[in-house]
Enzyme design. Structure first.
Site, PDB file in Angstrom:
ATOM      1  N   LYS A  25      -4.997  -7.412   6.886  1.00 29.75           N
ATOM      2  CA  LYS A  25      -5.239  -6.216   7.704  1.00 29.75           C
ATOM      3  C   LYS A  25      -4.800  -4.960   6.959  1.00 29.75           C
ATOM      4  CE  LYS A  25      -2.095  -4.976  10.960  1.00 29.75           C
ATOM      5  NZ  LYS A  25      -1.575  -3.603  11.019  1.00 29.75           N
ATOM      6  N   ASN A  26      -3.563  -4.982   6.460  1.00 26.01           N
ATOM      7  CA  ASN A  26      -3.019  -3.742   5.899  1.00 26.01           C
ATOM      8  C   ASN A  26      -3.590  -3.399   4.529  1.00 26.01           C
ATOM      9  OD1 ASN A  26      -1.645  -3.341   8.223  1.00 26.01           O
ATOM     10  ND2 ASN A  26       0.363  -3.968   7.436  1.00 26.01           N
ATOM     11  N   CYS A 120       5.391   5.371  18.516  1.00 27.36           N
ATOM     12  CA  CYS A 120       4.949   3.983  18.579  1.00 27.36           C
ATOM     13  C   CYS A 120       6.137   3.097  18.896  1.00 27.36           C
ATOM     14  CB  CYS A 120       4.227   3.600  17.310  1.00 27.36           C
ATOM     15  SG  CYS A 120       5.117   2.608  16.187  1.00 27.36           S
ATOM     16  N   ARG A 125       7.765   7.377  13.373  1.00 26.70           N
ATOM     17  CA  ARG A 125       6.943   7.134  12.180  1.00 26.70           C
ATOM     18  C   ARG A 125       6.392   8.455  11.669  1.00 26.70           C
ATOM     19  NH1 ARG A 125       3.693   1.732  13.095  1.00 26.70           N
ATOM     20  NH2 ARG A 125       3.272   2.027  10.887  1.00 26.70           N
ATOM     21  N   ASP A 311       7.458  -6.466   8.576  1.00 23.77           N
ATOM     22  CA  ASP A 311       6.455  -7.053   9.467  1.00 23.77           C
ATOM     23  C   ASP A 311       6.685  -8.531   9.789  1.00 23.77           C
ATOM     24  OD1 ASP A 311       5.186  -4.655   9.646  1.00 23.77           O
ATOM     25  OD2 ASP A 311       3.608  -5.131   8.198  1.00 23.77           O
ATOM     26  N   ARG A 403      -4.909  -7.403  17.384  1.00 21.01           N
ATOM     27  CA  ARG A 403      -4.928  -6.248  16.488  1.00 21.01           C
ATOM     28  C   ARG A 403      -4.714  -6.696  15.054  1.00 21.01           C
ATOM     29  NH1 ARG A 403      -1.075  -1.599  17.656  1.00 21.01           N
ATOM     30  NH2 ARG A 403      -2.162  -1.065  15.747  1.00 21.01           N
TER      31      ARG A 403
HETATM   32  N1  EPU Z   1       8.460   7.418   6.459  1.00 19.94           N
HETATM   33  C1  EPU Z   1       8.913   8.712   6.371  1.00 19.94           C
HETATM   34  N2  EPU Z   1       8.002   9.694   6.107  1.00 19.94           N
HETATM   35  C2  EPU Z   1       6.681   9.448   5.927  1.00 19.94           C
HETATM   36  C3  EPU Z   1       6.225   8.124   6.016  1.00 19.94           C
HETATM   37  C4  EPU Z   1       7.146   7.127   6.287  1.00 19.94           C
HETATM   38  O1  EPU Z   1      10.101   8.974   6.527  1.00 19.94           O
HETATM   39  O2  EPU Z   1       5.921  10.391   5.685  1.00 19.94           O
HETATM   40  C5  EPU Z   1       9.413   6.344   6.736  1.00 19.94           C
HETATM   41  C6  EPU Z   1       9.057   5.547   7.987  1.00 19.94           C
HETATM   42  O3  EPU Z   1       9.576   6.156   9.155  1.00 19.94           O
HETATM   43  C7  EPU Z   1       9.677   4.208   7.696  1.00 19.94           C
HETATM   44  C8  EPU Z   1       9.509   4.075   6.184  1.00 19.94           C
HETATM   45  O4  EPU Z   1       9.317   5.398   5.695  1.00 19.94           O
HETATM   46  O5  EPU Z   1      11.059   4.240   7.995  1.00 19.94           O
HETATM   47  C9  EPU Z   1       8.346   3.220   5.755  1.00 19.94           C
HETATM   48  O6  EPU Z   1       7.166   3.584   6.455  1.00 19.94           O
HETATM   49  P1  EPU Z   1       5.726   3.430   5.820  1.00 19.94           P
HETATM   50  O7  EPU Z   1       5.108   4.771   5.712  1.00 19.94           O
HETATM   51  O8  EPU Z   1       5.798   2.604   4.586  1.00 19.94           O
HETATM   52  O9  EPU Z   1       4.952   2.611   6.955  1.00 19.94           O
HETATM   53  P2  EPU Z   1       3.420   2.772   7.281  1.00 19.94           P
HETATM   54  O10 EPU Z   1       2.670   3.077   6.051  1.00 19.94           O
HETATM   55  O11 EPU Z   1       3.258   3.677   8.450  1.00 19.94           O
HETATM   56  C10 EPU Z   1       2.786   0.289   6.834  1.00 19.94           C
HETATM   57  C11 EPU Z   1       2.159  -0.830   7.598  1.00 19.94           C
HETATM   58  C12 EPU Z   1       3.116  -1.318   8.668  1.00 19.94           C
HETATM   59  C13 EPU Z   1       4.382  -1.786   7.971  1.00 19.94           C
HETATM   60  C14 EPU Z   1       4.972  -0.669   7.115  1.00 19.94           C
HETATM   61  C15 EPU Z   1       6.167  -1.105   6.305  1.00 19.94           C
HETATM   62  C16 EPU Z   1      -0.208  -0.376   7.456  1.00 19.94           C
HETATM   63  C17 EPU Z   1      -1.457   0.022   8.130  1.00 19.94           C
HETATM   64  N3  EPU Z   1       0.912  -0.368   8.184  1.00 19.94           N
HETATM   65  O12 EPU Z   1       3.070   1.311   7.774  1.00 19.94           O
HETATM   66  O13 EPU Z   1       2.490  -2.408   9.313  1.00 19.94           O
HETATM   67  O14 EPU Z   1       5.329  -2.199   8.921  1.00 19.94           O
HETATM   68  O15 EPU Z   1       3.977  -0.176   6.196  1.00 19.94           O
HETATM   69  O16 EPU Z   1       5.825  -2.118   5.448  1.00 19.94           O
HETATM   70  O17 EPU Z   1      -0.214  -0.723   6.290  1.00 19.94           O
HETATM   71  C18 EPU Z   1       2.064  -3.903  11.044  1.00 19.94           C
HETATM   72  O18 EPU Z   1       1.155  -4.383  10.351  1.00 19.94           O
HETATM   73  O19 EPU Z   1       2.479  -4.459  12.099  1.00 19.94           O
HETATM   74  C19 EPU Z   1       2.687  -2.656  10.632  1.00 19.94           C
HETATM   75  C20 EPU Z   1       3.396  -1.891  11.462  1.00 19.94           C
END
Ligand code: EPU
Length: 442
Positions: A25-26, A120, A125, A311, A403
């Protein structure tokens, strides 16, 4: 989210047999967004059939990208109208990964109006790192009325550090990388996410004509090109689904082969399963998992790649609820991602939250109960717990599973687990309406 079904599980059966995992998915989601960049059709193979993929297909349709899906899991995406630049709140709030259209829109169409995703269930996030990266490439960014308005008159390469307090950002790296590939000159992304899903996105971009060095490492060097072509790419297998299945096998003291995986993507999980006393044999593209006795307690600290993924933290917790002693689980990526704890309590798990760490005292048995899923991975943890518990567990709001897991119930059934989808109860119906009225984001 509207709830349509709940999952009935009769626990206590060992999961045995062979199961094949679906595409990731991701990995698929940011790749679908990246199709906006291409001047021809982008053909993605092994795209999982998931609600999140359908949601992003709708977002892309609003953005003039047509999608054609075949029954073999292939998805062909092609821009038919390059004018639209707006991704609406209604869709982005349904799924945060929709925010991945920001970088591609900006790079290819020079303008983007994308809703901020909002809250969320797994904690705050923010998207500050996404915006910082795009601004460094020369985008003008403003936030107005809940939308990010981004504009660029030709992006130019820059050196950008993509980490914040919690480490790097996965979808932030995707967004900035997708913009950098069409920026003039060289971009260096430092502290880029090293998750296999990002490496897979980079491989798609390279197939489209992008020039990227350092794929899979924390430093990505991008030399901008003028245009990108269409391409064909096979999405990597879903390591989170594979790990979830492996943990369900371990929790039920089963013996099963998880097939169609890339073992290198699962190294941290395999090492931890072995430490917990589970036998894991690693084949070329499969894992053979066998748990003949109660697991030993272990410490899980979820971290960015190459650590144990956030995850699967919840699924670990369900498994460790039956270990022979005290385990600890901490999440360094989303420190408050613990909504599953209260529901695992209902299955008889002993879990105490101490300073942000879940301290789990393993029990000899769990007992089935009615529980409510709060998000995708929490649902998966309740399925693992329910499969290992004695008697019947009913997981309400189980739609969350669709999802991110392609037919998890059918896969579990293939391993001998007793699961069935049932209609939701009246009580659930009310809950679902209430949630909708409150505009709950997941
Ligand atoms: N963060 C910041 N600033 C930003 C972005 C992120 O402070 O601009 C922080 C977040 O709050 C968090 C950390 O950095 O504490 C990591 O967040 P990240 O941005 O890596 O998460 P994401 O890209 O929003 C993806 C996956 C998530 C998975 C996370 C961590 C996708 C579509 N989503 O989210 O997947 O948990 O990386 O590996 O790739 C899931 O599949 O259930 C899911 C939530």
């Amino acid at each position: 989210m509207r709830h349509h079904w709940q999952l009935h599980i009769i626990g206590g059966r060992r999961l045995c047999g062979t199961v094949e995992v679906s595409g990731s998915k991701n990995a698929a989601l940011p790749m679908m967004a990246a199709a906006i960049l291409a001047e021809g059709p982008v053909r993605l193979e092994q795209v999982p059939a998931l609600a999140d993929v359908d949601t992003l297909t709708l977002v892309l349709a609003e953005l003039g990208v047509a999608a054609e899906r075949s029954s073999q899991g292939n998805l062909v995406l092609e821009t038919i109208d390059a004018e639209p630049v707006r991704a609406s709140y209604e869709l982005v709030r349904r799924m945060r990964a929709s925010f991945c259209v920001l970088g591609p829109l900006l790079a290819r169409r020079g303008r983007a109006v994308v809703s901020l995703p909002g809250g969320c269930n797994i904690g705050p996030r923010p998207v500050d790192l996404h915006l910082k990266g795009l601004a460094a490439l020369g985008a003008e960014i403003e936030i107005r009325h809940g939308y990010v308005h981004a504009r660029a008159n030709g992006l130019r390469g820059a050196t950008i550090r993509l980490s914040g307090l919690r480490g790097s950002t996965v979808t932030g790296t995707a967004n900035v990388l997708c913009a950098a590939v069409l920026a003039r000159g060289e971009t260096v992304l430092l502290d880029a996410a090293q998750e296999p899903e990002i490496a897979d996105l980079a491989r798609l971009l390279i197939a489209m004509g992008a020039r990227i060095d350092g794929v899979g490492t924390a430093t990505l060097r991008v030399r901008g090109v003028d245009r990108l072509e269409g391409a064909t790419h096979r999405v990597i297998p879903d390591r989170i689904e594979a790990a979830t299945m492996a943990l369900a096998v371990a929790a039920t003291r089963g013996c099963a082969t998880i097939a169609g995986v890339v073992p290198e993507h699962l190294e941290a999980v395999v090492a931890k399963l072995r430490q917990a006393g589970c036998d894991v044999e690693v084949g070329e593209d499969c894992l053979a998992v066998e748990a003949t006795r109660r697991l030993e307690p272990v410490e899980i600290v979820a971290r960015p790649c190459p650590g144990i993924p956030s995850d699967i933290q919840a699924q670990w917790m369900a498994t460790l609820a039956l270990a022979r002693g005290q385990s600890r689980v901490t999440d360094r990526v989303f420190p408050g991602r613990f909504t599953h704890v209260a529901e695992l309590h209902r299955l008889g798990a002993r879990i105490e939250m101490i300073d942000g760490t879940a301290v789990i005292t393993g029990m000899e048995r769990l007992s089935g109960a009615r529980v409510v899923a709060s998000d995708l991975r929490a649902s998966a943890a309740l399925v693992v717990g329910g499969l290992a518990a004695e008697g019947e567990t009913i997981v309400a709001q189980a739609d969350h599973l669709d999802r991110g897991y392609q037919q998890l119930d059918a896969k579990v059934a293939r391993l001998g687990g007793v699961v069935r989808r049932g209609p939701i109860s009246d009580e659930e119906q009310c809950e679902s309406v209430r949630e909708r009225e409150q505009g709950c984001a997941s």
